[in-house]
Write an enzyme that holds these catalytic residues in place. Structure first.
Site, PDB file in Angstrom:
ATOM      1  N   LYS A 172       0.839  -1.212   0.000  1.00  0.00           N
ATOM      2  CA  LYS A 172       0.000   0.000   0.000  1.00  0.00           C
ATOM      3  C   LYS A 172       0.873   1.260   0.000  1.00  0.00           C
ATOM      4  CE  LYS A 172      -3.462   2.811   0.541  1.00  0.00           C
ATOM      5  NZ  LYS A 172      -4.710   2.988  -0.149  1.00  0.00           N
ATOM      6  N   LYS A 240      -0.907  11.334   5.970  1.00  0.00           N
ATOM      7  CA  LYS A 240      -0.556  10.229   6.868  1.00  0.00           C
ATOM      8  C   LYS A 240       0.151   9.112   6.096  1.00  0.00           C
ATOM      9  CE  LYS A 240      -3.606   7.244   7.205  1.00  0.00           C
ATOM     10  NZ  LYS A 240      -3.967   5.984   6.568  1.00  0.00           N
TER      11      LYS A 240
HETATM   12  P1  NAP Z   1     -12.823   8.100   7.796  1.00  0.00           P
HETATM   13  O1  NAP Z   1     -14.012   8.401   6.958  1.00  0.00           O
HETATM   14  O2  NAP Z   1     -12.180   9.174   8.584  1.00  0.00           O
HETATM   15  O3  NAP Z   1     -13.254   6.889   8.771  1.00  0.00           O
HETATM   16  C1  NAP Z   1     -12.430   6.379   9.772  1.00  0.00           C
HETATM   17  C2  NAP Z   1     -13.331   5.734  10.792  1.00  0.00           C
HETATM   18  O4  NAP Z   1     -12.530   5.134  11.800  1.00  0.00           O
HETATM   19  C3  NAP Z   1     -14.252   6.731  11.479  1.00  0.00           C
HETATM   20  O5  NAP Z   1     -15.568   6.208  11.475  1.00  0.00           O
HETATM   21  C4  NAP Z   1     -13.686   6.816  12.888  1.00  0.00           C
HETATM   22  O6  NAP Z   1     -14.655   6.983  13.878  1.00  0.00           O
HETATM   23  C5  NAP Z   1     -13.050   5.453  13.053  1.00  0.00           C
HETATM   24  N1  NAP Z   1     -11.967   5.523  14.045  1.00  0.00           N
HETATM   25  C6  NAP Z   1     -10.808   6.225  13.936  1.00  0.00           C
HETATM   26  N2  NAP Z   1     -10.065   6.037  15.029  1.00  0.00           N
HETATM   27  C7  NAP Z   1     -10.766   5.199  15.831  1.00  0.00           C
HETATM   28  C8  NAP Z   1     -10.522   4.660  17.096  1.00  0.00           C
HETATM   29  N3  NAP Z   1      -9.369   4.921  17.754  1.00  0.00           N
HETATM   30  N4  NAP Z   1     -11.468   3.845  17.634  1.00  0.00           N
HETATM   31  C9  NAP Z   1     -12.615   3.584  16.971  1.00  0.00           C
HETATM   32  N5  NAP Z   1     -12.907   4.083  15.762  1.00  0.00           N
HETATM   33  C10 NAP Z   1     -11.997   4.885  15.202  1.00  0.00           C
HETATM   34  O7  NAP Z   1     -11.663   7.439   6.914  1.00  0.00           O
HETATM   35  P2  NAP Z   1     -11.796   6.490   5.632  1.00  0.00           P
HETATM   36  O8  NAP Z   1     -11.691   7.338   4.413  1.00  0.00           O
HETATM   37  O9  NAP Z   1     -12.937   5.541   5.795  1.00  0.00           O
HETATM   38  O10 NAP Z   1     -10.396   5.716   5.737  1.00  0.00           O
HETATM   39  C11 NAP Z   1     -10.200   4.595   6.591  1.00  0.00           C
HETATM   40  C12 NAP Z   1      -8.855   3.939   6.251  1.00  0.00           C
HETATM   41  O11 NAP Z   1      -8.871   3.521   4.871  1.00  0.00           O
HETATM   42  C13 NAP Z   1      -7.652   4.903   6.392  1.00  0.00           C
HETATM   43  O12 NAP Z   1      -6.541   4.211   6.910  1.00  0.00           O
HETATM   44  C14 NAP Z   1      -7.408   5.359   4.964  1.00  0.00           C
HETATM   45  O13 NAP Z   1      -6.069   5.759   4.778  1.00  0.00           O
HETATM   46  C15 NAP Z   1      -7.779   4.107   4.192  1.00  0.00           C
HETATM   47  N6  NAP Z   1      -8.201   4.342   2.800  1.00  0.00           N
HETATM   48  C16 NAP Z   1      -9.101   5.314   2.488  1.00  0.00           C
HETATM   49  C17 NAP Z   1      -9.486   5.498   1.160  1.00  0.00           C
HETATM   50  C18 NAP Z   1     -10.477   6.570   0.754  1.00  0.00           C
HETATM   51  O14 NAP Z   1     -10.598   6.844  -0.457  1.00  0.00           O
HETATM   52  N7  NAP Z   1     -11.212   7.185   1.668  1.00  0.00           N
HETATM   53  C19 NAP Z   1      -8.941   4.702   0.154  1.00  0.00           C
HETATM   54  C20 NAP Z   1      -8.044   3.686   0.508  1.00  0.00           C
HETATM   55  C21 NAP Z   1      -7.685   3.506   1.835  1.00  0.00           C
HETATM   56  P3  NAP Z   1     -15.237   8.440  14.249  1.00  0.00           P
HETATM   57  O15 NAP Z   1     -16.263   8.679  13.167  1.00  0.00           O
HETATM   58  O16 NAP Z   1     -15.805   8.238  15.583  1.00  0.00           O
HETATM   59  O17 NAP Z   1     -14.083   9.400  14.199  1.00  0.00           O
END
Ligand code: NAP
Length: 294
Positions: A172, A240
């Site tokens: 990744k 990040k």
């Molecule tokens: P996001 O919308 O910010 O969602 C992250 C989720 O994780 C939120 O619901 C958050 O809860 C929860 N969370 C974070 N820290 C936590 C903790 N300590 N305990 C419990 N829950 C926690 O991010 P995302 O876009 O879905 O991305 C998630 C992962 O996938 C990341 O590592 C990102 O780099 C990766 N990713 C994202 C994409 C993309 O296009 N978005 C593509 C590939 C990979 P709260 O709502 O309570 O804060």
């Protein structure tokens, strides 16, 4: 034996992935910090739990899709974490993008409980998560991979077992090097076109048919032309990921100057309060550097 699946982290990516697993007929138990994040899944038939430990206790495969390395460490190893509930023979599958070395550490801790861990970060964005077409890069034990493969096939299309624990996260990081530098390259191309008085939309259209064609040119190039920076993949998350790349380069003693350069754009973007914008907004910083407005 039918598996009960756990899912922790229901953001932009986790929510549609969990919904796809329910849609494929699986029984889900879920946890999120905020009740409203769990509401759509509870409505779809999932059971809400008040801690990662409770999810782990009730499931045999536990997916996590949270933000950063400390979040995975907290969910897996923290108070009422997965490690407190996981049973011998169960598999934790972390699909977040985090540090490869931290992944190996968490995996080793879970193995003390007789459980396996796969690192399975993804590429393909929110659209891939919704459509079940993610690329999934998997590190960890081969037998555990084979067991989870039918579930990966619900979530994605291009599923590769890359190697042992941490190899998925390394893969990744490689992906993010290519994505970040391609975003910057597309931004520079569109800037040159604009500064030359040439229509950027026509340049994009032309380049898409040749060697410079890519998904980034197609999707992010269009976002840049429209100045549409709704996420998508947030700039703060891409910052990040570039930090993970730089930390890995430091640990290994290798120079990756191209990756460092894009990381500076992302630092400036997040520093100016634009971390919630799509990472295509690197183009805003490139424009700013060249005295051009949004
Ligand atoms: P996001 O919308 O910010 O969602 C992250 C989720 O994780 C939120 O619901 C958050 O809860 C929860 N969370 C974070 N820290 C936590 C903790 N300590 N305990 C419990 N829950 C926690 O991010 P995302 O876009 O879905 O991305 C998630 C992962 O996938 C990341 O590592 C990102 O780099 C990766 N990713 C994202 C994409 C993309 O296009 N978005 C593509 C590939 C990979 P709260 O709502 O309570 O804060």
């Amino acid at each position: 034996m039918a598996e009960t699946i756990g899912f922790i982290g229901l953001g932009i990516m986790g929510l549609p992935m969990a919904i796809n697993l329910i849609g494929a007929g699986h029984r889900l138990v879920v946890h999120a910090r905020r009740a409203e994040s769990m509401a759509p899944l509870v409505q779809a038939g999932a059971k809400a739990c008040d801690s990662p430990a409770a999810v782990a206790w009730q499931s045999t495969v536990i997916f996590t899709m949270v933000a950063d390395t400390p979040d995975v460490e907290q969910v897996m190893l923290g108070e009422r974490g997965v490690i407190d509930g996981i049973q011998a023979g169960s598999i934790a599958v972390d699909m977040s993008t985090i540090s490869p070395s931290a992944t190996r550490h968490v995996s080793a801790r879970l193995s003390e409980r007789g459980a396996e861990m796969l690192d399975a970060p993804v590429s393909g964005g929110d659209i891939g998560a919704i459509n079940g077409t993610l690329s999934i890069m998997v590190g960890g034990n081969e037998t555990a991979f084979e067991r989870v493969l039918p579930l990966f096939e619900v979530l994605g299309r291009n599923i590769v077992h890359v190697g042992p624990s941490g190899a998925g996260q390394v893969c990744k990081a490689c992906n993010q090097i290519v994505v970040a530098q391609t975003i910057a390259a597309v931004g520079e191309a569109l800037l040159l076109a604009e500064a030359s008085g040439v229509d950027g939309a026509k340049v994009r259209e032309s380049l898409l048919g040749g060697f410079a064609g890519s998904r980034i040119l197609e999707v992010h190039g269009q976002r840049m032309l429209d100045a549409n920076y709704a996420p998508g993949f947030k700039a703060s998350l891409h910052q990040k990921d570039m930090r993970i790349v730089q930390e890995a380069a430091q640990e290994l003693g290798i120079a990756l100057p191209g990756a460092s350069q894009v990381a500076q754009y992302l630092n400036a973007l997040v520093g100016q309060g634009f971390g919630e914008l799509d990472s295509a907004s690197v183009y805003r910083m490139q424009r700013q550097l060249n005295g051009r407005s949004d």
